[in-house]
Design a protein around this motif. Structure first.
Motif, mmCIF file in Angstrom:
data_model
loop_
_atom_site.group_PDB
_atom_site.id
_atom_site.type_symbol
_atom_site.label_atom_id
_atom_site.label_comp_id
_atom_site.label_asym_id
_atom_site.label_seq_id
_atom_site.Cartn_x
_atom_site.Cartn_y
_atom_site.Cartn_z
ATOM 1 N N HIS A 5 0.836 -1.194 0.000
ATOM 2 C CA HIS A 5 0.000 0.000 0.000
ATOM 3 C C HIS A 5 0.875 1.251 0.000
ATOM 4 C CE1 HIS A 5 -3.661 -2.344 0.687
ATOM 5 N NE2 HIS A 5 -2.900 -3.105 1.438
ATOM 6 N N ARG A 6 1.695 1.400 -1.035
ATOM 7 C CA ARG A 6 2.551 2.568 -1.114
ATOM 8 C C ARG A 6 1.736 3.789 -1.521
ATOM 9 N NH1 ARG A 6 5.770 -0.180 -6.091
ATOM 10 N NH2 ARG A 6 3.983 -0.504 -7.444
ATOM 11 N N ASP A 7 2.277 4.974 -1.213
ATOM 12 C CA ASP A 7 1.585 6.220 -1.510
ATOM 13 C C ASP A 7 1.853 6.609 -2.950
ATOM 14 O OD1 ASP A 7 0.444 8.658 -1.603
ATOM 15 O OD2 ASP A 7 1.698 9.599 -0.079
ATOM 16 N N VAL A 8 0.851 6.444 -3.814
ATOM 17 C CA VAL A 8 1.049 6.745 -5.224
ATOM 18 C C VAL A 8 0.836 8.219 -5.523
ATOM 19 C CG1 VAL A 8 0.381 4.446 -5.939
ATOM 20 C CG2 VAL A 8 -1.362 6.231 -5.782
ATOM 21 N N PHE A 9 0.451 8.997 -4.512
ATOM 22 C CA PHE A 9 0.186 10.403 -4.733
ATOM 23 C C PHE A 9 1.321 11.299 -4.241
ATOM 24 C CE2 PHE A 9 -3.939 8.319 -4.041
ATOM 25 C CZ PHE A 9 -4.495 8.536 -5.289
ATOM 26 N N ALA A 10 2.437 10.712 -3.850
ATOM 27 C CA ALA A 10 3.512 11.491 -3.238
ATOM 28 C C ALA A 10 4.052 12.560 -4.174
ATOM 29 C CB ALA A 10 4.639 10.559 -2.795
ATOM 30 N N GLY A 11 4.018 12.312 -5.482
ATOM 31 C CA GLY A 11 4.591 13.254 -6.421
ATOM 32 C C GLY A 11 3.651 14.337 -6.888
ATOM 33 N N ILE A 12 2.438 14.371 -6.387
ATOM 34 C CA ILE A 12 1.462 15.354 -6.849
ATOM 35 C C ILE A 12 1.378 16.463 -5.802
ATOM 36 C CG2 ILE A 12 -0.847 15.677 -7.782
ATOM 37 C CD1 ILE A 12 -1.055 12.703 -8.131
ATOM 38 N N ALA A 71 -9.282 11.122 -2.818
ATOM 39 C CA ALA A 71 -10.724 10.947 -2.969
ATOM 40 C C ALA A 71 -11.172 11.267 -4.386
ATOM 41 C CB ALA A 71 -11.464 11.830 -1.967
ATOM 42 N N LYS A 72 -10.626 12.359 -4.955
ATOM 43 C CA LYS A 72 -11.111 12.842 -6.243
ATOM 44 C C LYS A 72 -10.530 12.081 -7.422
ATOM 45 C CE LYS A 72 -11.909 17.203 -8.675
ATOM 46 N NZ LYS A 72 -11.693 18.652 -8.644
ATOM 47 N N HIS A 73 -9.281 11.614 -7.287
ATOM 48 C CA HIS A 73 -8.598 11.014 -8.420
ATOM 49 C C HIS A 73 -8.223 9.554 -8.175
ATOM 50 C CE1 HIS A 73 -8.602 14.968 -10.072
ATOM 51 N NE2 HIS A 73 -7.857 15.448 -9.110
ATOM 52 N N ALA A 74 -9.001 8.872 -7.375
ATOM 53 C CA ALA A 74 -8.705 7.474 -7.089
ATOM 54 C C ALA A 74 -8.688 6.636 -8.360
ATOM 55 C CB ALA A 74 -9.729 6.913 -6.101
ATOM 56 N N TYR A 75 -9.493 7.011 -9.341
ATOM 57 C CA TYR A 75 -9.557 6.225 -10.571
ATOM 58 C C TYR A 75 -8.323 6.422 -11.456
ATOM 59 C CZ TYR A 75 -14.270 4.445 -9.912
ATOM 60 O OH TYR A 75 -15.361 3.760 -9.438
ATOM 61 N N PHE A 76 -7.539 7.466 -11.213
ATOM 62 C CA PHE A 76 -6.382 7.756 -12.064
ATOM 63 C C PHE A 76 -5.150 8.027 -11.193
ATOM 64 C CE2 PHE A 76 -10.279 9.596 -13.995
ATOM 65 C CZ PHE A 76 -10.474 8.625 -14.968
ATOM 66 N N GLN A 132 -2.454 13.368 -22.614
ATOM 67 C CA GLN A 132 -2.316 12.993 -21.210
ATOM 68 C C GLN A 132 -2.968 11.620 -21.041
ATOM 69 O OE1 GLN A 132 -4.808 15.106 -18.434
ATOM 70 N NE2 GLN A 132 -3.502 14.633 -16.680
ATOM 71 N N VAL A 133 -2.167 10.634 -20.714
ATOM 72 C CA VAL A 133 -2.676 9.276 -20.528
ATOM 73 C C VAL A 133 -3.172 9.118 -19.092
ATOM 74 C CG1 VAL A 133 -2.085 6.826 -20.476
ATOM 75 C CG2 VAL A 133 -1.197 8.291 -22.315
ATOM 76 N N LEU A 134 -4.411 8.701 -18.949
ATOM 77 C CA LEU A 134 -5.005 8.463 -17.638
ATOM 78 C C LEU A 134 -5.321 6.968 -17.529
ATOM 79 C CD1 LEU A 134 -7.400 11.542 -17.346
ATOM 80 C CD2 LEU A 134 -5.141 11.247 -16.321
ATOM 81 N N ALA A 135 -4.453 6.249 -16.839
ATOM 82 C CA ALA A 135 -4.633 4.806 -16.632
ATOM 83 C C ALA A 135 -5.628 4.592 -15.504
ATOM 84 C CB ALA A 135 -3.295 4.167 -16.300
ATOM 85 N N ALA A 161 -15.127 14.912 -13.106
ATOM 86 C CA ALA A 161 -14.596 15.627 -11.946
ATOM 87 C C ALA A 161 -13.159 16.084 -12.140
ATOM 88 C CB ALA A 161 -14.676 14.731 -10.699
ATOM 89 N N LEU A 162 -12.530 15.692 -13.241
ATOM 90 C CA LEU A 162 -11.134 16.054 -13.471
ATOM 91 C C LEU A 162 -10.981 17.559 -13.681
ATOM 92 C CD1 LEU A 162 -10.063 13.220 -15.931
ATOM 93 C CD2 LEU A 162 -9.394 13.449 -13.535
ATOM 94 N N PRO A 163 -9.840 18.115 -13.268
ATOM 95 C CA PRO A 163 -9.588 19.521 -13.574
ATOM 96 C C PRO A 163 -9.481 19.726 -15.079
ATOM 97 C CG PRO A 163 -7.614 18.457 -12.712
ATOM 98 C CD PRO A 163 -8.734 17.485 -12.536
ATOM 99 N N ARG A 164 -9.816 20.925 -15.523
ATOM 100 C CA ARG A 164 -9.783 21.283 -16.939
ATOM 101 C C ARG A 164 -10.639 20.311 -17.750
ATOM 102 N NH1 ARG A 164 -3.821 23.633 -18.272
ATOM 103 N NH2 ARG A 164 -5.120 25.010 -19.521
#
Length: 305
Positions: free
Chosen positions: A19-26, A36-41, A82-85, A116-119
Motif C-alpha cells: 500500500h505505497r503512496d502513489v500520490f507522493a509526487g502530486i 478521494a477525487k482522483h482514485a480512478y487515475f 495525457q494518458v489516464l490509466a 470531476a477532473l480539472p480542466r
C-alpha cells in the motif's frame, strides 16, 4: 495472458499487497482530496494550470487488469496526450475496496471521475481492451449525454455488447479450475500460479470481473440511440471468443465513422503489437483532434450560424 499482461499482472499483485503512496509526487493537491477525487487515475500527471490543454486518453483494463499495465504509456504519449490509466475498485492500488461487478454501475463511476477532473474541457479519447472495451463503450454513452468533448473510441478484444456469446462462464469456477484455466492459456508467471497466497488475492478480483462481463448482456434496443462518434474496433485474428462476426455487430450500435480491423494474434494480440497500438492511438488523437477542431470552427457564429 501475454508477456506484457503477465508483467502488469505481477505488478498488480505487488500493488495489492504494497500500500505505497502513489500520490507522493502530486504536490499541487492536498493529499486527502487528491486520493478521494482522483482514485480512478492514481498515476496521472497533472500539468500546470497555465499550460496548454492536451487531449486525454482514458485507458480501461481487461478482467483482472490494473492501471500499472498502462503506466509506461504515460511518457511514451506525453507529447500528444495525457494518458489516464484507470484503476478500478478492488484492483491494484485500490485493493481492499469492494469490486464492482455491474458494468453500467462501474461505467457511471468512471464517467463521474472523468467529469470531476480539472480542466474538464480537455478532449477525451477512450481506449479499452476486453472488459475495458465494454466499460469504454458504456462510459462514452454517459459522457456523450453530458456533452463532453469526446474525440472517439478505440476498443479492442471484445465483440459488440448485444452479440450472442456462448463462452462457458468462468466466474463460478473453483480455485483449481481457475488456476488450470490461467495455466492452459499460458503466459501467466509461474510465481503467481505457484503461490497460493498470490492466487488467493487474485481470484476474488478475477471472479468479480468475470461476473461483470458475463452479466452484461443488453438487448439491442437498450443500446439506442446509436453512439455518434468515430470508433475503431480491433480484434485478434486468432481470438476465438471474439470472431469477425462479433466485431462486425458493433455496426448495430455505432452510427459515427467506424473502422473494424483484425490484427495478428489471439485475444492479447496487444502484447506483441504494442508499438503498433501506440502508433495507432497517436494517429487517432491527431486525426480526431483536427476533425473536432474543424467541426467546432464550422459551428461557430462567425461562420454564419
Amino acid at each position: 495472458m501475454g508477456n506484457n499482461e503477465t508483467n502488469a499482472f505481477t505488478m498488480g499483485c505487488a500493488e495489492m499487497t504494497d500500500h505505497r503512496d502513489v500520490f507522493a509526487g502530486i504536490a499541487k493537491y492536498e493529499r486527502a482530496q487528491t486520493a478521494a477525487k482522483h482514485a480512478y487515475f492514481p498515476f496521472a500527471e497533472w500539468p500546470a494550470e497555465s499550460g496548454s490543454i492536451r487531449p486525454r486518453i482514458i485507458c480501461l483494463p481487461w478482467a483482472g487488469g490494473v492501471a500499472s499495465a498502462y503506466r509506461s504509456w504515460i511518457p511514451e504519449l506525453r507529447d500528444i496526450a495525457q494518458v489516464l490509466a484507470t484503476e478500478l475498485p478492488g484492483h491494484g492500488v485500490r485493493f481492499g475496496e469492494p469490486c464492482i461487478d455491474d458494468a453500467t454501475v462501474l461505467a457511471a463511476r468512471i464517467a463521474k471521475a472523468v467529469l470531476a477532473l480539472p480542466r474538464a474541457e480537455a478532449p477525451v479519447l477512450i481506449y479499452g481492451h476486453s472488459m475495458g472495451a465494454i466499460l469504454g463503450f458504456e462510459t462514452a454513452r454517459l459522457l456523450a449525454q453530458r456533452s463532453t468533448c469526446l474525440l472517439g473510441l478505440v476498443l479492442s478484444g471484445h465483440h459488440a455488447p448485444h452479440w450472442p456469446h456462448r463462452r462457458s462462464p468462468r466466474s463460478n469456477m473453483t480455485d483449481r479450475m481457475l488456476a488450470d484455466d490461467l495455466r492452459d492459456k499460458g503466459g501467466t508467471a509461474p510465481e503467481i500460479l505457484n503461490s497460493p497466497d498470490l492466487l488467493s488475492v487474485i481470484f476474488p478480483t478475477l471472479r468479480a470481473d468475470y461476473r461483470l462481463t458475463e452479466t452484461y448482456r443488453p438487448a439491442l434496443h437498450m443500446l439506442m440511440p446509436k453512439l455518434s462518434l468515430p470508433v475503431d474496433i480491433i480484434g485478434g485474428q486468432a481470438d476465438a471468443d471474439n470472431p469477425p462476426e462479433g466485431l462486425e455487430a458493433w455496426r448495430d450500435v455505432i452510427c459515427g465513422p467506424l473502422e473494424i480491423s483484425l490484427w495478428p494474434g489471439g485475444h492479447f494480440f496487444i502484447d506483441d503489437r504494442r508499438k503498433a497500438l501506440l502508433a495507432h492511438l497517436r494517429q487517432r488523437v491527431s486525426k480526431w483532434s483536427t476533425a473536432a477542431a474543424e467541426t467546432s470552427l464550422g459551428d461557430s457564429p462567425s461562420n454564419g450560424r
